[in-house]
Design an enzyme around this catalytic site. Structure first.
Site, PDB file in Angstrom:
ATOM      1  N   LYS A 177       0.939  -1.166  -0.109  1.00 10.67           N
ATOM      2  CA  LYS A 177       0.062  -0.114   0.057  1.00 10.67           C
ATOM      3  C   LYS A 177       0.767   1.198  -0.061  1.00 10.67           C
ATOM      4  O   LYS A 177       1.464   1.761   0.957  1.00 10.67           O
ATOM      5  CB  LYS A 177      -0.770   0.003   1.447  1.00 10.67           C
ATOM      6  N   GLU A 252       9.934   2.268  10.256  1.00 14.99           N
ATOM      7  CA  GLU A 252      11.080   2.972   9.938  1.00 14.99           C
ATOM      8  C   GLU A 252      10.282   4.515   9.990  1.00 14.99           C
ATOM      9  O   GLU A 252       9.463   4.739   9.076  1.00 14.99           O
ATOM     10  CB  GLU A 252      11.411   2.916   8.542  1.00 14.99           C
ATOM     11  N   CYS A 286      13.841  10.970   5.756  1.00 15.57           N
ATOM     12  CA  CYS A 286      13.635  10.647   7.226  1.00 15.57           C
ATOM     13  C   CYS A 286      15.376  10.939   7.689  1.00 15.57           C
ATOM     14  O   CYS A 286      15.229  11.073   8.815  1.00 15.57           O
ATOM     15  CB  CYS A 286      13.164   9.197   7.226  1.00 15.57           C
ATOM     16  N   GLU A 385      10.643  16.945  13.623  1.00 23.05           N
ATOM     17  CA  GLU A 385      11.000  16.757  12.142  1.00 23.05           C
ATOM     18  C   GLU A 385      10.368  17.746  11.242  1.00 23.05           C
ATOM     19  O   GLU A 385       8.955  17.838  11.536  1.00 23.05           O
ATOM     20  CB  GLU A 385      10.465  15.353  11.890  1.00 23.05           C
TER      21      GLU A 385
HETATM   22  P1  NAI Z   1       1.912   8.772   6.991  1.00 21.31           P
HETATM   23  O1  NAI Z   1       2.694   8.370   7.946  1.00 21.31           O
HETATM   24  O2  NAI Z   1       0.677   9.489   7.152  1.00 21.31           O
HETATM   25  O3  NAI Z   1       1.947   7.837   5.815  1.00 21.31           O
HETATM   26  C1  NAI Z   1       2.826   6.825   5.342  1.00 21.31           C
HETATM   27  C2  NAI Z   1       1.688   5.841   4.798  1.00 21.31           C
HETATM   28  O4  NAI Z   1       0.950   5.193   5.861  1.00 21.31           O
HETATM   29  C3  NAI Z   1       1.059   6.221   3.699  1.00 21.31           C
HETATM   30  O5  NAI Z   1       0.997   5.084   2.828  1.00 21.31           O
HETATM   31  C4  NAI Z   1      -0.257   6.353   4.028  1.00 21.31           C
HETATM   32  O6  NAI Z   1      -1.570   6.197   3.252  1.00 21.31           O
HETATM   33  C5  NAI Z   1      -0.438   5.283   5.338  1.00 21.31           C
HETATM   34  N1  NAI Z   1      -1.318   5.561   6.276  1.00 21.31           N
HETATM   35  C6  NAI Z   1      -1.771   6.683   6.763  1.00 21.31           C
HETATM   36  N2  NAI Z   1      -2.702   6.412   7.763  1.00 21.31           N
HETATM   37  C7  NAI Z   1      -2.630   5.294   8.121  1.00 21.31           C
HETATM   38  C8  NAI Z   1      -3.436   4.460   9.044  1.00 21.31           C
HETATM   39  N3  NAI Z   1      -4.227   4.991   9.779  1.00 21.31           N
HETATM   40  N4  NAI Z   1      -3.063   3.290   8.814  1.00 21.31           N
HETATM   41  C9  NAI Z   1      -2.363   2.579   8.144  1.00 21.31           C
HETATM   42  N5  NAI Z   1      -1.607   3.206   6.981  1.00 21.31           N
HETATM   43  C10 NAI Z   1      -1.748   4.489   7.167  1.00 21.31           C
HETATM   44  O7  NAI Z   1       2.622  10.334   6.350  1.00 21.31           O
HETATM   45  P2  NAI Z   1       2.173  11.465   5.894  1.00 21.31           P
HETATM   46  O8  NAI Z   1       1.087  11.924   6.318  1.00 21.31           O
HETATM   47  O9  NAI Z   1       2.160  11.308   4.347  1.00 21.31           O
HETATM   48  O10 NAI Z   1       3.314  12.660   5.902  1.00 21.31           O
HETATM   49  C11 NAI Z   1       3.286  13.241   7.356  1.00 21.31           C
HETATM   50  C12 NAI Z   1       4.845  13.246   7.945  1.00 21.31           C
HETATM   51  O11 NAI Z   1       5.195  12.155   8.104  1.00 21.31           O
HETATM   52  C13 NAI Z   1       5.592  14.266   6.938  1.00 21.31           C
HETATM   53  O12 NAI Z   1       5.454  15.492   7.100  1.00 21.31           O
HETATM   54  C14 NAI Z   1       6.786  13.597   7.697  1.00 21.31           C
HETATM   55  O13 NAI Z   1       7.269  14.308   8.642  1.00 21.31           O
HETATM   56  C15 NAI Z   1       6.680  12.020   7.986  1.00 21.31           C
HETATM   57  N6  NAI Z   1       7.159  11.222   7.051  1.00 21.31           N
HETATM   58  C16 NAI Z   1       8.291  10.590   7.301  1.00 21.31           C
HETATM   59  C17 NAI Z   1       8.719   9.569   6.471  1.00 21.31           C
HETATM   60  C18 NAI Z   1       9.817   8.708   6.498  1.00 21.31           C
HETATM   61  O14 NAI Z   1      10.550   8.376   5.548  1.00 21.31           O
HETATM   62  N7  NAI Z   1      10.051   8.414   7.897  1.00 21.31           N
HETATM   63  C19 NAI Z   1       8.035   9.401   5.233  1.00 21.31           C
HETATM   64  C20 NAI Z   1       6.957  10.201   4.979  1.00 21.31           C
HETATM   65  C21 NAI Z   1       6.410  11.012   5.969  1.00 21.31           C
END
Ligand code: NAI
Ligand code: MG
Length: 498
Positions: A177, A252, A286, A385
């Site tokens: 996903k 991660e 990240c 972050e």
């Molecule tokens: P997110 O953590 O919400 O999204 C990551 C994945 O999780 C996406 O595929 C999303 O659709 C999915 N997701 C969202 N809600 C979920 C749930 N309840 N259950 C299962 N899967 C779910 O990150 P988002 O909203 O895109 O970005 C927000 C912040 O997160 C960014 O501003 C950044 O600070 C951080 N981030 C960190 C990353 C990293 O590499 N560690 C990558 C992306 C975002």
């Protein structure tokens, strides 16, 4: 263009027929309609993966057989490198050369895990001497089962491949996903995996939103393991979902990684690596080294040089020659980063460079490379972050002071140190509480070495052999010498015989 889900070996429309727009952040144009999976689609995909796993159509192949197919996936990626890199740039905003690195790394990753799959044919992994001679014990490694991979938008294809390649190599079946913000290259990945001959049900793709597709996937009882990359908040909810079914989880998550610069280093090189550590991929990384600690003796001069160099960075769409800073991935990420910048005005930090949206663009989510100095250690920009092109710089006195400031964070993904004194670098590396340490550089990442964080940056490791073992269960097979007697019940005089 309208994309489809990929379930049980077929491209298929979402049952409820929902689609959402894929947006190019360079000009805010819509370039595709992406299938939006919901719980009924999750059900189909997970059941397909479960059936494929339970029938052994993939897990019972030899590692060499799986490797052959995975190498075809690597070749499929390489054959489409320019096309994939271009799509990644259009969807995410990153400069084209950076997108090319990502796609090439994805191919390398499939090859690397194909090699490990081949090696895994040498079972058992170990024969162990136990303390009773009548027994022998062997250790087998087996695929963990059905894996849910939930991935982010910053390296859309590569983050998916870091999970999908080792999981498939290990013999697992996968439901992927990707992030709703960048789905397109994962749709292409499904096509390549299909064409390479991965059997139906072994790999499935659900594009869609977190609450609609990610949540039901992570809660599904037929999943054995969840591999997640993304925000701390979502990571927590994924871990909670895993706890309900006592399922294995790897996370991660975010970071706020420090970069310690000593006065004895080459300042030009320091500038280069500091800029790369925070501005490549627009700071949406990240492991970005977003907290710079600089020895007192060079602090003013280094800041001056950073300002000059940052102001020369070319901002623009990723396919324009010379561009080193593309648009942020989405309107919401752009607003989020500008919110940090706005609040920083009253934080006590000194703005050295940038600090606003980039001018000269009618459309697109461009932000200037932004540098703050003298940042109070309790300021939001120092502690949280940002995930954008914003870096904080503070001075330090000595090694101890640097380490204390570097480690004072709830995160522990990465850290970096720069000095001509390599013994000092090793001392610092040893004391940084982080899963990844770079010496005299920041960010270079290799598939051969483990990747992951300490503290709230996550659980588990990807890449390297650790990233393969993450998709294996360990089994002990203990055998009793059947020519011997155990003799606990059958040993001589029992009450009844008397
Ligand atoms: P997110 O953590 O919400 O999204 C990551 C994945 O999780 C996406 O595929 C999303 O659709 C999915 N997701 C969202 N809600 C979920 C749930 N309840 N259950 C299962 N899967 C779910 O990150 P988002 O909203 O895109 O970005 C927000 C912040 O997160 C960014 O501003 C950044 O600070 C951080 N981030 C960190 C990353 C990293 O590499 N560690 C990558 C992306 C975002
Ligand atoms: Mg997009």
């Amino acid at each position: 263009m309208k994309t489809q889900l990929y379930i049980n070996g077929e491209f298929t429309a979402p049952l409820k027929g929902g689609y959402f727009a894929a947006i190019n952040p360079a000009d805010e144009s819509e370039f595709a309609q992406v299938a939006s999976a919901e719980s009924a689609d999750v059900e189909r995909a997970v059941k397909a993966a479960r059936a494929a796993f339970d029938q052994g159509i993939w897990s019972e192949k030899t590692g060499a057989e799986r490797a052959l197919i995975l190498r075809k996936v690597a070749t499929g990626i390489r054959d489409n490198l320019q096309h994939l890199a271009n799509l990644e740039m259009v969807d995410n905003g990153k400069p084209l050369p950076e997108a090319e690195w990502d796609i090439n790394d994805a191919a390398v990753c499939f090859d690397y895990y194909a090699n490990l799959a081949e090696k895994s044919d040498q079972q058992p992994v170990a024969t162990v001497d136990v303390e009773d001679d009548r027994f022998d014990s062997r250790i087998w490694m087996e695929p963990v089962g059905v894996v849910a991979a939930i991935t982010p938008w910053n390296f859309p294809m590569l983050m998916a491949v870091w999970k999908v390649a080792p999981a498939l190599a290990a013999g697992c079946c996968v439901v992927l996903k990707p992030s709703e913000l960048c789905s397109i290259t994962c749709v292409e990945l499904a096509r390549i995996i299909h064409a390479a001959g991965v059997p139906a049900g072994v790999f499935n793709l659900l594009t869609g939103f977190g609450p609609d597709a990610g949540a039901p996937l992570s809660e599904h009882p037929l999943i054995d393991k969840i591999a997640f990359t993304g925000s701390v908040a979502t990571g927590k909810s994924v871990m909670q979902a895993a706890a309900t079914g006592i399922r294995s989880v790897s996370l991660e998550l975010g970071g706020k990684s420090p970069f310690i610069i000593f006065g004895d280093c080459d300042l030009d090189k320091a500038v280069e690596w500091i800029l790369f550590g925070i501005f490549w991929n627009k700071g949406e990384v990240c492991s970005a080294t977003s907290r710079i600690l600089v020895e007192d003796s060079i602090y003013p001069e280094l800041l001056e040089r950073l300002k000059t160099a940052a102001e020369q960075i070319v901002i623009g769409p990723g396919d324009k020659d010379g561009v080193k800073l593309g648009p942020l991935v989405s309107k919401s990420q752009y607003d989020k980063v500008l919110g940090f910048v706005e609040r920083a005005k009253t934080s006590g930090a000194r703005l050295v460079s940038g600090g606003a949206a980039a001018s000269g663009f009618d459309k697109g989510y461009y932000i200037q490379p932004t540098i703050y100095a003298d940042v109070p250690l309790d300021a939001e920009i120092w502690c949280e972050e940002i995930f954008g092109p914003v870096v904080c710089v503070v001075p330090f006195r000595d090694e101890q002071d640097a380490l204390q400031k570097a480690n004072a964070s709830p995160f522990g993904l990465a850290g970096a140190v720069m000095s001509d004194d390599l013994d000092r670098c090793d001392r610092i590396a040893q004391k940084l509480r982080a899963g990844i340490v770079w010496i005299n550089c920041s960010q270079p990442t290799f598939v051969q070495v483990p990747w992951g964080g300490f503290k709230s940056s996550g659980i588990g490791r990807e890449l390297g052999e650790a990233g393969y073992n993450a998709y294996l269960e360990t089994k002990q097979v203990t055998r009793f010498d059947h020519q011997q007697d155990w003799g606990w019940y059958a040993s001589g005089e029992s009450q009844n015989e008397q």
